[in-house]
Design an enzyme around this catalytic site. Structure first.
Site, PDB file in Angstrom:
ATOM      1  N   LYS A  53     123.563 -49.175 -15.533  1.00  0.00           N
ATOM      2  CA  LYS A  53     124.194 -49.830 -14.387  1.00  0.00           C
ATOM      3  C   LYS A  53     125.242 -48.943 -13.734  1.00  0.00           C
ATOM      4  O   LYS A  53     125.369 -48.915 -12.511  1.00  0.00           O
ATOM      5  CB  LYS A  53     124.863 -51.153 -14.814  1.00  0.00           C
ATOM      6  CG  LYS A  53     123.928 -52.328 -14.823  1.00  0.00           C
ATOM      7  CD  LYS A  53     124.715 -53.632 -14.722  1.00  0.00           C
ATOM      8  CE  LYS A  53     123.789 -54.841 -14.733  1.00  0.00           C
ATOM      9  NZ  LYS A  53     124.523 -56.110 -14.884  1.00  0.00           N
ATOM     10  N   LYS A  62     111.192 -55.143 -18.073  1.00  0.00           N
ATOM     11  CA  LYS A  62     111.342 -56.589 -18.262  1.00  0.00           C
ATOM     12  C   LYS A  62     111.411 -57.282 -16.912  1.00  0.00           C
ATOM     13  O   LYS A  62     111.820 -56.664 -15.913  1.00  0.00           O
ATOM     14  CB  LYS A  62     112.604 -56.897 -19.082  1.00  0.00           C
ATOM     15  CG  LYS A  62     113.895 -56.541 -18.369  1.00  0.00           C
ATOM     16  CD  LYS A  62     115.126 -57.150 -19.045  1.00  0.00           C
ATOM     17  CE  LYS A  62     116.371 -56.779 -18.231  1.00  0.00           C
ATOM     18  NZ  LYS A  62     117.588 -57.416 -18.638  1.00  0.00           N
ATOM     19  N   LYS A  84     116.312 -60.510 -12.823  1.00  0.00           N
ATOM     20  CA  LYS A  84     116.842 -61.115 -11.599  1.00  0.00           C
ATOM     21  C   LYS A  84     117.150 -60.064 -10.557  1.00  0.00           C
ATOM     22  O   LYS A  84     117.188 -60.345  -9.368  1.00  0.00           O
ATOM     23  CB  LYS A  84     118.162 -61.841 -11.899  1.00  0.00           C
ATOM     24  CG  LYS A  84     118.057 -63.058 -12.778  1.00  0.00           C
ATOM     25  CD  LYS A  84     119.388 -63.834 -12.743  1.00  0.00           C
ATOM     26  CE  LYS A  84     119.556 -64.742 -13.944  1.00  0.00           C
ATOM     27  NZ  LYS A  84     120.407 -64.117 -14.993  1.00  0.00           N
TER      28      LYS A  84
HETATM   29  P1  TYM Z   1     120.911 -63.143 -18.181  1.00  0.00           P
HETATM   30  O1  TYM Z   1     121.562 -64.085 -17.223  1.00  0.00           O
HETATM   31  O2  TYM Z   1     120.483 -61.827 -17.709  1.00  0.00           O
HETATM   32  O3  TYM Z   1     119.653 -63.851 -18.805  1.00  0.00           O
HETATM   33  C1  TYM Z   1     119.725 -65.142 -19.359  1.00  0.00           C
HETATM   34  C2  TYM Z   1     118.875 -65.194 -20.615  1.00  0.00           C
HETATM   35  O4  TYM Z   1     117.525 -64.878 -20.275  1.00  0.00           O
HETATM   36  C3  TYM Z   1     117.066 -63.850 -21.129  1.00  0.00           C
HETATM   37  N1  TYM Z   1     116.114 -63.020 -20.395  1.00  0.00           N
HETATM   38  C4  TYM Z   1     114.851 -62.826 -20.760  1.00  0.00           C
HETATM   39  N2  TYM Z   1     114.142 -63.298 -21.793  1.00  0.00           N
HETATM   40  C5  TYM Z   1     112.846 -62.918 -21.882  1.00  0.00           C
HETATM   41  N3  TYM Z   1     112.253 -62.093 -20.982  1.00  0.00           N
HETATM   42  C6  TYM Z   1     112.933 -61.605 -19.924  1.00  0.00           C
HETATM   43  N4  TYM Z   1     112.340 -60.813 -19.038  1.00  0.00           N
HETATM   44  C7  TYM Z   1     114.293 -61.968 -19.783  1.00  0.00           C
HETATM   45  N5  TYM Z   1     115.246 -61.668 -18.864  1.00  0.00           N
HETATM   46  C8  TYM Z   1     116.358 -62.329 -19.265  1.00  0.00           C
HETATM   47  C9  TYM Z   1     118.306 -63.072 -21.508  1.00  0.00           C
HETATM   48  O5  TYM Z   1     118.107 -62.313 -22.660  1.00  0.00           O
HETATM   49  C10 TYM Z   1     119.303 -64.177 -21.683  1.00  0.00           C
HETATM   50  O6  TYM Z   1     119.179 -64.749 -22.963  1.00  0.00           O
HETATM   51  N6  TYM Z   1     124.559 -61.237 -20.960  1.00  0.00           N
HETATM   52  C11 TYM Z   1     123.724 -62.421 -20.798  1.00  0.00           C
HETATM   53  C12 TYM Z   1     124.505 -63.688 -20.503  1.00  0.00           C
HETATM   54  C13 TYM Z   1     125.529 -64.005 -21.536  1.00  0.00           C
HETATM   55  C14 TYM Z   1     125.290 -64.464 -22.865  1.00  0.00           C
HETATM   56  C15 TYM Z   1     126.582 -64.614 -23.428  1.00  0.00           C
HETATM   57  C16 TYM Z   1     124.151 -64.739 -23.597  1.00  0.00           C
HETATM   58  C17 TYM Z   1     126.862 -63.911 -21.366  1.00  0.00           C
HETATM   59  N7  TYM Z   1     127.512 -64.275 -22.511  1.00  0.00           N
HETATM   60  C18 TYM Z   1     126.735 -65.059 -24.756  1.00  0.00           C
HETATM   61  C19 TYM Z   1     124.304 -65.182 -24.906  1.00  0.00           C
HETATM   62  C20 TYM Z   1     125.603 -65.339 -25.482  1.00  0.00           C
HETATM   63  C21 TYM Z   1     122.808 -62.161 -19.604  1.00  0.00           C
HETATM   64  O7  TYM Z   1     123.014 -61.306 -18.799  1.00  0.00           O
HETATM   65  O8  TYM Z   1     121.816 -63.035 -19.472  1.00  0.00           O
END
Ligand code: TYM
Length: 330
Positions: free
Chosen positions: A112, A194, A197
């Site tokens: 990033k 992957k 978003k």
């Molecule tokens: P984020 O918002 O990018 O994604 C939310 C959740 O979706 C999962 N995910 C996926 N799972 C399977 N295949 C994919 N292509 C895919 N893309 C996204 C992510 O792994 C996530 O579980 N850093 C985290 C948000 C966060 C968080 C936390 C998660 C902040 N604090 C504490 C768990 C615990 C994130 O960016 O998720």
């Protein structure tokens, strides 16, 4: 007892990777009786530039989708991260234990920051805030996609460092990984990446709000390979295998079953099956979410209720941790 914690960033619209990889798994854990805390990570979203108004809209969109997916705001705790200031407070304590070297070497940070002229410190602190999110509730299990594993390693390292410095305060949080491929849904345009978003091409992902027509079109355009048969070989045939995974997650099948049923179909014909299964799984969710989204006062009330409950739990941990660290409680 298990304490499940997970977060969703409001940096874009939720897609099927977020749904199958995280949200739906939280719902299932709730249904099996786990104590689930699910929050919308608006503080994390600020690590990259956001339009304030859009951010607020997306928080409500995600709240509606979480409820539509089956999160019960009485059995689980559903809230917005920034409504619980203890996340940021614990983040500071943990930031004083984290090292620059460790954070600067994380692949997501490197990727990033590589394209930025000025790198905000918050971007480097991203995994530390994520650790605080989990530890402030003494989270034990974290259902996430495979992309979050490195962040969880930072969290467990911080648990160890905290214990050496101040004494035991947190259980080591463990990632909860599924065995159905839902933790690694691939981009429909480039199955080596992957689904995300932030990928510029909107055809790379299926949003939870996409219409049946849009879902069908995106699946039809999904990149596969030049072999017409349908097989499940994630390593060598990532594109078709990703479609099999989506089909199975949507229709509750095993890959072997899906492949057997697809015998004789070309990938082009199979895509219609996949699209049909996704439409059937997502249409009711989409309809419920639209109804809920039209009731913003209700959504705000749900979030207020969740935040009040989350604050009580976070206060308890923070009081203990702050006293271990020698912060005066007056
Ligand atoms: P984020 O918002 O990018 O994604 C939310 C959740 O979706 C999962 N995910 C996926 N799972 C399977 N295949 C994919 N292509 C895919 N893309 C996204 C992510 O792994 C996530 O579980 N850093 C985290 C948000 C966060 C968080 C936390 C998660 C902040 N604090 C504490 C768990 C615990 C994130 O960016 O998720």
């Amino acid at each position: 007892p298990r304490r499940v914690v997970s977060g969703l960033q409001p940096t874009g619209e939720l897609h099927v990777g977020n749904y199958f990889g995280a949200l739906r798994r939280c719902v299932r854990l709730q249904q099996q009786g786990d104590d689930v805390m699910l929050f919308i990570a608006d503080l994390h979203a600020l690590t990259v530039r956001q339009d304030g108004q859009l951010l607020e809209e997306r928080v409500l969109d995600m709240t509606a989708l979480a409820l539509a997916a089956g999160i019960d705001p009485e059995r689980s705790v559903l809230f917005v991260q920034s409504a619980v200031p203890r996340h940021a407070e614990l983040c500071w304590l943990l930031a004083c234990l984290a090292t620059h070297a460790r954070l600067a070497h994380l692949p997501q940070y490197k990727e990033k920051s590589a394209t930025m002229k000025e790198v905000p410190i918050g971007l480097m602190l991203y995994p530390v805030l994520q650790a605080a999110d989990i530890l402030v509730y003494r989270g034990t299990h974290v259902p996430v996609g495979a992309d979050q594993l490195q962040h969880l390693q930072v969290a467990s390292q911080l648990v160890r460092t905290f214990r050496h410095r101040y004494g035991p305060a947190f259980p080591t949080p463990r990632p909860l990984l599924p065995d159905d491929g839902s933790d690694r849904i691939k981009s429909l345009r480039d199955p080596s990446k992957k689904m995300s978003k932030s990928e510029p091409d909107p055809k790379s992902r299926i949003l939870l709000t996409d219409s049946d027509e849009t879902i069908t079109l995106k699946i039809r355009k999904a990149v596969t390979d030049f072999t017409p048969e349908v097989t499940y070989e994630p390593e060598t045939r990532a594109g078709v295998s990703n479609l099999v995974t989506l089909h199975c997650l949507a229709a509750d099948k095993l890959p072997e079953e899906a492949v057997e049923e697809a015998a004789g179909l070309s990938t082009a014909q199979y895509k219609r099956e996949v699209a049909g299964a996704l439409c059937a799984a997502l249409a009711p969710l989409r309809a419920r979410a639209a109804e809920l989204r039209a009731r913003p006062a209700h959504l705000h009330a749900v979030l207020r209720h969740g935040a009040a409950r989350a604050r009580l739990r976070a206060d308890e941990t923070y009081e203990h941790v702050a006293s271990l660290a020698g912060l005066t409680r007056t």
